[in-house]
Write an enzyme that holds these catalytic residues in place. Structure first.
Site, PDB file in Angstrom:
ATOM      1  CE  LYS A   1     -10.153  10.262 -17.656  1.00 58.57           C
ATOM      2  NZ  LYS A   1     -10.414  11.466 -16.905  1.00 58.57           N
TER       3      LYS A   1
ATOM      4  CE1 TYR B   1     -13.815  13.707 -15.199  1.00 65.06           C
ATOM      5  CE2 TYR B   1     -13.510  13.415 -12.838  1.00 65.06           C
ATOM      6  CZ  TYR B   1     -13.852  12.902 -14.076  1.00 65.06           C
ATOM      7  OH  TYR B   1     -14.227  11.604 -14.180  1.00 65.06           O
TER       8      TYR B   1
ATOM      9  CG  ASP C   1      -6.758  17.665 -13.369  1.00 65.46           C
ATOM     10  OD1 ASP C   1      -6.079  17.158 -14.273  1.00 65.46           O
ATOM     11  OD2 ASP C   1      -7.821  17.158 -12.957  1.00 65.46           O
TER      12      ASP C   1
ATOM     13  NE  ARG D   1      -3.074   0.168   3.139  1.00 62.82           N
ATOM     14  CZ  ARG D   1      -2.529   0.412   4.343  1.00 62.82           C
ATOM     15  NH1 ARG D   1      -1.962   1.568   4.608  1.00 62.82           N
ATOM     16  NH2 ARG D   1      -2.572  -0.519   5.272  1.00 62.82           N
TER      17      ARG D   1
HETATM   18  C1  PLP Z   1     -10.946  11.786 -15.607  1.00 61.65           C
HETATM   19  C2  PLP Z   1     -10.483  13.000 -14.926  1.00 61.65           C
HETATM   20  C3  PLP Z   1     -10.292  13.051 -13.535  1.00 61.65           C
HETATM   21  C4  PLP Z   1     -10.611  11.861 -12.645  1.00 61.65           C
HETATM   22  O1  PLP Z   1      -9.720  10.817 -12.854  1.00 61.65           O
HETATM   23  P1  PLP Z   1     -10.082   9.259 -12.644  1.00 61.65           P
HETATM   24  O2  PLP Z   1      -8.833   8.572 -13.076  1.00 61.65           O
HETATM   25  O3  PLP Z   1     -11.274   8.959 -13.497  1.00 61.65           O
HETATM   26  O4  PLP Z   1     -10.370   9.102 -11.187  1.00 61.65           O
HETATM   27  C5  PLP Z   1      -9.801  14.210 -12.978  1.00 61.65           C
HETATM   28  N1  PLP Z   1      -9.533  15.294 -13.740  1.00 61.65           N
HETATM   29  C6  PLP Z   1      -9.714  15.301 -15.070  1.00 61.65           C
HETATM   30  C7  PLP Z   1      -9.403  16.524 -15.845  1.00 61.65           C
HETATM   31  C8  PLP Z   1     -10.198  14.161 -15.710  1.00 61.65           C
HETATM   32  O5  PLP Z   1     -10.397  14.171 -17.040  1.00 61.65           O
END
Ligand code: PLP
Length: 394
Positions: free
Chosen positions: A202, A107, A177, A54
């Site tokens: 992504k 998001y 982000d 973990r």
């Molecule tokens: C998809 C996404 C998230 C969340 O990520 P997960 O891997 O689905 O938990 C956060 N910020 C952005 C900009 C995203 O596209």
């Protein structure tokens, strides 16, 4: 070294025991101390080493090292998803009475976590719509300034240097982000931002085959988050997922070049099409963020949004696409298409949707790495269907 070299080599050392050239998948929950004395030293932090899955795993560590190198960060911590990274950061740093100031839109999952979960724990959440508003929004209780650029789904661009300047002057931690841009196109830390995070699900993974998240920033802060947000909440990344991330990241620069080229061609094509009312793409000179994007992005990314005449037109367009798959998510090698108003943004009140620029006629495309000519041919046949339906209805 240059980023294409780092994407391949950073975090990559042949296995000491076996010489395995590719980082192995260390599929193990625990790690043998070897001796009583070493166990004691490991737990006292007197000797580095793995203790329990973990908190750390060699495959996961290689991913963290690669990502830290790509972002130009001192260190990184990986998580089981992007939301796990975001919540670990906030749960580690915030206490009741503290405040987050964010720049909209975010998001949906992040905004939901801020407004529904964090507020329940006594954290104040304040949203702004421009960098100019920030100095007024920041209060003595503000701990974090949080933003995305480009934003979802209208691809708004925020000036990272301007945000970083304000955050530093006020002693507030800035967090970006960087999911949409990736470190290949923008490295927020080079613009003075302190922490970067990703939904690695992504573009970083890039193949749509697993979930992952990661934070990158100063070593001391990353250690704090590993010791608290990762250890206590426990959303650790699995070794197999870390392996997929390592494999994906090696080709991030090549994939991003193809995504950017495809998206630019698609945006240009759509801009000239009579059935398309509006195209959002930071690479278009008419985009309001174009000048800032030129300054802080190496390319304009793989996402393009377009507005058609109506919700019905958007539905027919989406149902007519053959190469683009209708699905959420983005950044996969395959092209994806979504209708935010009826899916990801469905639960938002209509006036909030409007404020975010999410009209019923808006379609978001995540342009994959297929040949742009084939993608454009697919868009063209779908737009032909829309134009025909429009003629029939008149
Ligand atoms: C998809 C996404 C998230 C969340 O990520 P997960 O891997 O689905 O938990 C956060 N910020 C952005 C900009 C995203 O596209």
């Amino acid at each position: 070294m240059k980023i294409r070299t780092r994407a391949v080599h950073a975090g990559h050392h042949p296995d000491r025991e076996t010489g395995a050239h590719v980082v192995p998948i260390y599929s193990t929950s625990t790690f043998a101390y070897g001796s009583f004395a070493r166990g004691e030293r490991l737990f006292a932090g007197e000797e580095p080493g793995y203790i329990y899955g973990r908190i750390g795993n060699p495959t996961v560590r290689a991913f963290e090292e690669k990502l830290a190198s790509l972002e130009g960060a001192e260190d990184a911590v990986a998580f089981a998803s992007g939301m796990a990274a975001i919540s670990a950061l906030c749960n580690t740093l915030l206490a009741p009475g503290d405040e987050i100031v964010y720049l909209a839109p975010l998001y949906g999952g992040t905004e939901g976590y801020f407004l529904e979960t964090l507020t329940r724990f006594g954290v104040r959440v304040t949203g702004g719509k421009s960098v100019e508003e920030l100095p007024e929004l920041i209060s003595p209780a503000t701990r974090l300034i949080y933003l995305e650029t480009p934003t979802n789904p209208t691809l708004r661009i925020y000036d990272l240097e301007a945000v970083a300047r304000i955050a530093r002057a006020r002693g507030v931690l800035s967090v970006v982000d960087n999911t949409f841009a990736t470190p290949y196109l923008t490295r927020p830390l080079e613009h003075g931002i302190e922490v970067v995070l990703h939904s690695a699900t992504k573009y970083l993974g890039g193949h749509g085959d697993c979930l992952a998240g990661v934070l990158a920033g100063p070593k001391e802060l990353m250690e704090h988050i590993r010791a608290e947000g990762l250890r206590h909440i426990g959303a650790a990344l699995g070794a197999f997922e870390a392996y997929l991330m390592l494999r994906g990241l090696k080709t991030l620069p090549l994939r991003m070049e193809a995504h950017c080229e495809g998206a630019a061609r698609v945006a240009e094509y759509l801009s000239a099409h009579p059935a398309v009312q509006r195209v959002h793409y930071p690479g278009l000179s008419a985009h309001p963020g174009h000048e800032v994007a030129k300054r802080q992005m190496q390319g304009f990314g793989g996402l393009v949004s377009l507005e058609l005449e109506s919700k019905q037109a958007a539905a027919l367009f989406l149902d007519s696409l053959k190469l683009f798959t209708q699905a959420v998510s983005l950044g996969d090698v395959e092209s994806l298409a979504t209708h935010p108003a009826s899916t990801t943004h469905q639960l938002l009140p209509p006036e909030v949707r409007q404020a975010h620029g999410v009209s019923d006629a808006l379609v978001r495309l995540s342009v994959g790495i297929e040949d742009p000519q084939d993608l454009i041919a697919d868009l063209e046949q779908a737009l032909d269907q829309v134009a025909k339906a429009l003629l029939r209805s008149r």
